[in-house]
Design an enzyme around this catalytic site. Structure first.
Site, PDB file in Angstrom:
ATOM      1  N   ASP A 195      45.094  28.376   7.964  1.00 19.31           N
ATOM      2  CA  ASP A 195      44.397  29.278   8.874  1.00 19.31           C
ATOM      3  C   ASP A 195      45.223  29.634  10.110  1.00 19.31           C
ATOM      4  OD1 ASP A 195      42.381  29.191   7.067  1.00 19.31           O
ATOM      5  OD2 ASP A 195      40.986  28.035   8.272  1.00 19.31           O
ATOM      6  N   TYR A 249      48.104  -7.205  11.344  1.00 13.89           N
ATOM      7  CA  TYR A 249      48.649  -6.837  12.659  1.00 13.89           C
ATOM      8  C   TYR A 249      49.656  -7.909  13.071  1.00 13.89           C
ATOM      9  CZ  TYR A 249      48.747  -4.454  17.146  1.00 13.89           C
ATOM     10  OH  TYR A 249      49.152  -3.770  18.252  1.00 13.89           O
ATOM     11  N   GLY A 303      48.548  40.798   5.132  1.00 15.53           N
ATOM     12  CA  GLY A 303      48.694  39.550   5.849  1.00 15.53           C
ATOM     13  C   GLY A 303      49.317  38.485   4.970  1.00 15.53           C
ATOM     14  N   ALA A 304      49.020  37.247   5.275  1.00 16.26           N
ATOM     15  CA  ALA A 304      49.643  36.116   4.573  1.00 16.26           C
ATOM     16  C   ALA A 304      49.392  36.174   3.073  1.00 16.26           C
ATOM     17  CB  ALA A 304      49.116  34.804   5.157  1.00 16.26           C
ATOM     18  N   ASN A 329      36.118  37.462   1.432  1.00 12.72           N
ATOM     19  CA  ASN A 329      34.947  36.587   1.474  1.00 12.72           C
ATOM     20  C   ASN A 329      34.269  36.660   2.835  1.00 12.72           C
ATOM     21  OD1 ASN A 329      33.988  35.065  -0.714  1.00 12.72           O
ATOM     22  ND2 ASN A 329      35.807  33.768  -0.723  1.00 12.72           N
ATOM     23  N   LYS A 338      38.821  20.982   4.076  1.00 17.22           N
ATOM     24  CA  LYS A 338      40.033  20.974   3.260  1.00 17.22           C
ATOM     25  C   LYS A 338      40.392  19.540   2.874  1.00 17.22           C
ATOM     26  CE  LYS A 338      43.314  23.884   1.870  1.00 17.22           C
ATOM     27  NZ  LYS A 338      43.178  25.285   1.473  1.00 17.22           N
TER      28      LYS A 338
END
Length: 433
Positions: A137, A39, A196-197, A286, A94
């Site tokens: 998401d 620091y 969708g995606a 899922n 994740k």
């Protein structure tokens, strides 16, 4: 989910300390001099260096190995719009996968912004922290707008895993399944249930690999996406078919491939019976697939099937690619993850599934069964240690070849050979076995 599993999951996340992540110090901090370097006053010198040359942030901070996993919580797993705070356990999960499989550090960021532009601005403003950004998401169609805007604004890789991770693994698996079934990509009929995606990205990548748009029927909640519909956003309209077919049952008759990224139990046994000889069924919803493997195999003994679940053969799992795509991109300091890098990942994963499988992988799955390329092994297993080097090196090389890399091919990666003017890996999977 059983009550026992629910209780175990809650205990796992809360004990002995809440959450799944922590921050560790990587430098000594035992003496007054250590603290003076960490620091004030010592930290001032790297600050001055970075001010003079921003690229030195990669030398003096953890930026080069740090990915932001960022969400607004609008499309979490199979749970829907749970909001940013409830999405945090998934984002931490994740981060665990990034660290475990590719030794990449992660800050998970949950943004309270359902408006796409507000989300884009927030992420763009905090982007200097990171070497790459993994979007997660986020509901469609805003996920397409968000990703494209951030790619254009930032000079670091931006990757929406729900789109491209799913697409990469799906395409790698499909190419192997087609080979086993004796079918060619340019001759098949594909039905994609879910617009969708994941569905749109998978079809886009298949087209990049050679599939024609007229070989695809895409289906959403309203039925077949066709040119007569007036309710289509631009992303869906790109897949509108000139057809009189209106239902899944009509579209799937005579189809070679079914890809489901939608919901449970939407593909009936009768629909499966109407498919072409040697069908390929990827029921990826899922936790409950569009058709159960038990029903599917009772109806057809000539099919190859994959799901998103680990308790059946041929799990289509994004963990096979996203840690290693970022590993390769970070190691050459790529400014983006482009289509060529994604295709390189597809081919690396596809080819690895055909290589002899080391015994260590069977031990990792606590089974006496040996894995080998075939109808129940069209993808490598997630615990395959070869994935890291095989996929990362392929992605890094594609980044260099396409001019988006700032660093040369890493010296610790496998050596390359010249083949018809193109650099390719030399028997990499076999060498690593």
């Amino acid at each position: 989910m059983t009550q026992e599993l629910k209780e175990s999951a809650l205990a796992y996340h809360s004990e002995p300390r809440p959450g799944k992540l922590c921050i560790q110090i990587t430098k000594p901090t035992e003496t007054q001099r250590d603290l003076a370097l960490a620091y004030t006053p010592g930290v001032a010198e790297p600050v001055r260096q970075i001010k003079a040359d921003p690229e030195l942030a990669y030398q003096y901070t953890l930026k080069g190995n740090l990915v932001g996993v960022i969400t607004n919580g609008t499309a979490v797993l199979g749970l829907g719009n749970v909001g940013p705070l409830a999405a945090k356990p998934v984002m931490e999960g994740k981060a665990v996968l990034f660290k475990q499989f590719a030794d990449i550090d992660v800050f998970d960021i949950e943004v309270n912004a359902s408006n796409p532009q507000a989300f884009i601005n927030t992420v763009a403003r905090i982007a200097p922290t990171f070497g790459g950004i993994n979007l997660e998401d986020i509901k469609g169609p805003q996920c397409f707008e968000i990703e494209q805007a951030l790619i254009e604004r930032l000079d670091i890789p931006v990757f929406h895993d729900d789109q491209h991770g799913t697409a990469i693994i799906t395409v790698a698996a499909l190419l192997n399944a087609l080979e086993l079934q004796g079918k060619n990509l340019d001759e098949i009929k594909v039905v994609c249930l879910g617009a969708g995606a994941a569905g749109i990205a998978s079809m886009r990548l298949l087209i990049a690999m050679g599939l024609r748009r007229d070989q695809i029927y895409m289906i959403d909640r309203e039925g077949v996406i066709h040119t007569g519909r007036a309710d289509l956003n631009p992303y869906k309209f790109a897949f509108a078919a000139e057809t009189q077919k209106r239902t899944l049952a009509e579209a799937i008759e005579g189809a070679d491939v079914f890809i489901g990224v939608s919901g449970a139990n939407l593909l009936s046994a009768r629909m499966l019976q109407s498919m072409n000889d040697k069908p390929i069924v990827f029921a990826l919803s899922n936790p409950d697939p569009e058709i159960s493997p038990e029903i599917a195999h009772s109806v057809r003994d000539d099919l190859i099937m994959a799901t998103g679940r680990s308790d059946y053969p041929n799990q289509v799992n994004n963990v096979l690619c996203f840690p290693y795509i970022f590993r390769g991109a970070l190691d050459v300091r790529a400014t983006r993850i482009n289509q060529e890098m994604m295709i390189a990942a597809v081919m690396a994963i596809r080819d690895l599934a055909k290589q002899p499988v080391p015994e260590i992988i069977s031990k990792a799955y606590d089974t006496d069964k040996s894995f080998s390329f075939g109808s129940e092994y069209i993808l490598p297993k997630p615990m395959d240690p070869r994935l890291k080097m095989v996929v990362s090196s392929a992605v890094a090389q594609a980044a260099i070849t396409t001019g988006v890399a700032k660093l040369p091919y890493p010296s610790h990666y496998p050596k390359l050979k010249e083949d018809n003017g193109l650099k390719q890996e030399t028997h990499l999977a076999t060498d690593l076995a």
